[in-house]
Design an enzyme around this catalytic site. Structure first.
Site, PDB file in Angstrom:
ATOM      1  N   TYR A  14       0.837  -1.211   0.000  1.00 35.73           N
ATOM      2  CA  TYR A  14       0.000   0.000   0.000  1.00 35.73           C
ATOM      3  C   TYR A  14       0.863   1.250   0.000  1.00 35.73           C
ATOM      4  O   TYR A  14       0.462   2.308  -0.428  1.00 35.73           O
ATOM      5  CB  TYR A  14      -0.936   0.004   1.207  1.00 35.73           C
ATOM      6  CG  TYR A  14      -1.881  -1.172   1.148  1.00 35.73           C
ATOM      7  CD1 TYR A  14      -2.913  -1.176   0.220  1.00 35.73           C
ATOM      8  CD2 TYR A  14      -1.699  -2.279   1.962  1.00 35.73           C
ATOM      9  CE1 TYR A  14      -3.760  -2.267   0.128  1.00 35.73           C
ATOM     10  CE2 TYR A  14      -2.540  -3.375   1.871  1.00 35.73           C
ATOM     11  CZ  TYR A  14      -3.573  -3.360   0.951  1.00 35.73           C
ATOM     12  OH  TYR A  14      -4.399  -4.434   0.847  1.00 35.73           O
ATOM     13  N   CYS A  15       2.065   1.128   0.550  1.00 39.01           N
ATOM     14  CA  CYS A  15       2.982   2.259   0.588  1.00 39.01           C
ATOM     15  C   CYS A  15       4.377   1.685   0.626  1.00 39.01           C
ATOM     16  O   CYS A  15       4.669   0.979   1.567  1.00 39.01           O
ATOM     17  CB  CYS A  15       2.706   3.115   1.823  1.00 39.01           C
ATOM     18  SG  CYS A  15       3.756   4.546   1.939  1.00 39.01           S
ATOM     19  N   PRO A  16       5.192   1.867  -0.373  1.00 39.86           N
ATOM     20  CA  PRO A  16       5.086   2.772  -1.520  1.00 39.86           C
ATOM     21  C   PRO A  16       4.080   2.372  -2.597  1.00 39.86           C
ATOM     22  O   PRO A  16       3.676   3.222  -3.378  1.00 39.86           O
ATOM     23  CB  PRO A  16       6.493   2.773  -2.104  1.00 39.86           C
ATOM     24  CG  PRO A  16       7.116   1.503  -1.667  1.00 39.86           C
ATOM     25  CD  PRO A  16       6.504   1.173  -0.347  1.00 39.86           C
TER      26      PRO A  16
END
Ligand SMILES: Cc1cc2nc3c(=O)[nH]c(=O)nc-3n(C[C@H](O)[C@H](O)[C@H](O)COP(=O)(O)OP(=O)(O)OC[C@H]3O[C@@H](n4cnc5c(N)ncnc54)[C@H](O)[C@@H]3O)c2cc1C
Lengths: 77, 378
Positions: A14-16
């Site tokens: 989800y992140c990055p």
């Protein structure tokens, strides 16, 4: 798929996130490298091609297999 | 005797060492287990303070502790730069030639900003991701007369929320000094304002209210320090009066010298076991992995729990089957004395939380409590 293809396994990221993982790969690897991004996020099937077009790279394929979105991109410059 | 060597005594390395020392106390006292941390400097640096240093809200001493004091008394500390990992000899070779043999190696060497990868950036830009850079930016902000502050973000980078936090904080800072007419332009590599969708949506709502401009699909290609412009690989050129850049990051040179990393110096790591791919006696955590998760202190913290549990279990005859679920938790400073937080893992996407002043106070308190966390207490 050629043996040169670099798999970018961004499932559950989800992140990055899958697109940023692809950009990281494109920054690191030489011109001509083919990447196959694996993403569990439906948005990648749209986000990645959009960026690839703007950045002037080449979209080779964009498919879904068992809920995993697989997008192949070639670094051309 | 089982020798556990931790290469890197930052967030991840110190946490694992301290958890091991507490839970393997008997084994260490009997001389059955030895725990050694190798760290380049005698200091332990709490990097989130760099952001506050840029605004003169913290000074370097606030961010530094003696690593010896952070570590449990039963942990051996070797201060010096590791030259390479010699897997054939199962030893870390220091720059002075000393060999430090291991039975288990834990790599937590972190990452470093690499402004040199972008032509013109070192000359033309400011970065707050190092202490030196944060202090230079502090001086530049003190002398800032107005115009455009351009914030750029390159991939990959650690602390994914710092660019956004900086933009919010610098807007407040300018307004408080009567520079409402100065522009803050935040740019981002992908098609929205942050990789986390809820954060991107929130930023899209509050940026216009707070007079922060933005541009997406902006990956910095080069900086022209003479003409004060930045050109993106998407082909746009933007001018600046003060450039604040988050440079692309790379793994540490020791990883490259050891032949353990990919082209960017990131170590191929199993996303669940945190073992280095192809090595069952080497664990990797924190920024040093090639995993597609946030490079943040909180990531290193949750990973440390898994690495410690597996080492303890294996030393006691188990198989080391604890799995990392991809958990990340981040506080986000929202400016105006408010903050929010976000958490997610491999299976669960992040959910938005409204910012509040209480979360801001909690974050400020966490900055002070960090040292308990590094000590393995919290
Ligand atoms: C401005 C800023 C703000 C941040 N804010 C946050 C935040 O709010 N929340 C959050 O969760 N994270 C934040 N982070 C990110 C966080 O600091 C890092 O992700 C975290 O420190 C990573 O931990 P680590 O153990 O992987 O590496 P580090 O903590 O960087 O430790 C690596 C250690 O390895 C040592 N080392 C490296 N090479 C060698 C060698 N060759 N020989 C010996 N020793 C070596 C280094 O000296 C260092 O002590 C921020 C970072 C910055 C820069």
């Amino acid at each position: 798929m050629t043996s040169e293809t670099k798999i970018v396994d961004a499932r559950g990221s989800y992140c990055p996130g899958p697109l940023m993982e692809l950009i990281k790969g494109i920054r690191q690897e030489p011109v001509g490298t083919v990447f196959e991004v694996w993403s569990s996020d439906r948005g990648s099937a749209k986000d990645i091609p959009e960026w690839v077009k703007r950045a002037g790279h080449e979209l080779l394929s964009n498919v879904e297999e068992d809920g995993i979105y697989k997008v192949q991109v070639k670094k051309v410059k | 005797m089982t020798r556990i060597v931790l290469l890197g005594g930052g967030v991840g390395g110190s946490m694992v060492a301290n958890q091991l020392a507490r839970q393997l106390k008997a084994e260490v006292l009997h001389g059955d287990v030895e725990i050694t941390v190798i760290n380049q400097t005698p200091d332990h640096v709490y990097q989130p303070y760099f952001l506050y240093m840029a605004f003169d809200q913290a000074v370097p001493a606030d961010a530094r502790r003696d690593e010896r004091q952070v570590l449990h008394s039963q942990v051996r500390l070797v201060v010096g730069e590791a030259d390479r990992v010699d897997r054939d000899a199962s030893a870390v070779i220091m720059q002075d030639g000393t060999k430090i043999p291991y039975d288990f190696l834990v790599i937590a060497t972190g990452s470093r900003p690499a402004p040199e990868q972008i032509p013109g950036l070192t000359e033309g830009g400011h970065i707050f991701y190092t202490e030196e850079g944060a202090l230079k930016l502090r001086d530049a902000l003190q002398n800032f007369q107005g115009g455009r502050i351009l914030v750029t973000v390159s991939v990959p980078h650690k602390c994914p929320v710092a660019p956004l936090e900086f933009s919010m904080m610098v807007r407040d800072w300018l307004n408080q000094r009567g520079m409402e007419s100065a522009e803050v332009l935040y740019t981002y590599p992908i098609g929205r304002l942050h990789s986390l969708e809820p954060v991107a949506e929130w930023a899209a709502r509050v940026f216009p209210e707070r007079n922060i401009q933005s541009q997406v699909f902006f990956n910095v290609e080069s900086v022209d320090p003479e003409n004060h412009t930045v050109t993106s690989l998407e082909g746009d050129t933007v001018s600046y009066d003060l450039l604040v850049a988050i440079p692309p990051h790379v793994g540490q040179t020791v990883i490259q010298r050891s032949g353990l990393g990919d082209a960017g110096g990131w170590i191929p790591t199993d996303r669940y076991s945190l073992e280095m791919v192809g090595a069952d006696n080497i664990y990797v955590l924190g920024d040093a992995t090639n995993l597609p998760i946030s490079k943040a202190g909180s990531t290193a913290h949750f990973e440390a729990d898994v690495v410690s549990a597996n080492l303890i279990n294996r030393i006691r005859g188990g198989k080391g089957s604890a799995r990392y679920d991809g958990k990340v938790f981040c506080f986000i400073e929202a400016g105006a004395d408010e903050a929010t937080y976000i958490k997610f893992d491999y299976q669960h996407p992040p959910k938005p939380q409204p910012p509040s002043s209480m979360i801001h106070l909690y974050k400020l308190a966490f900055n002070k409590m960090y040292w308990l966390s590094a000590a393995g207490i919290l």
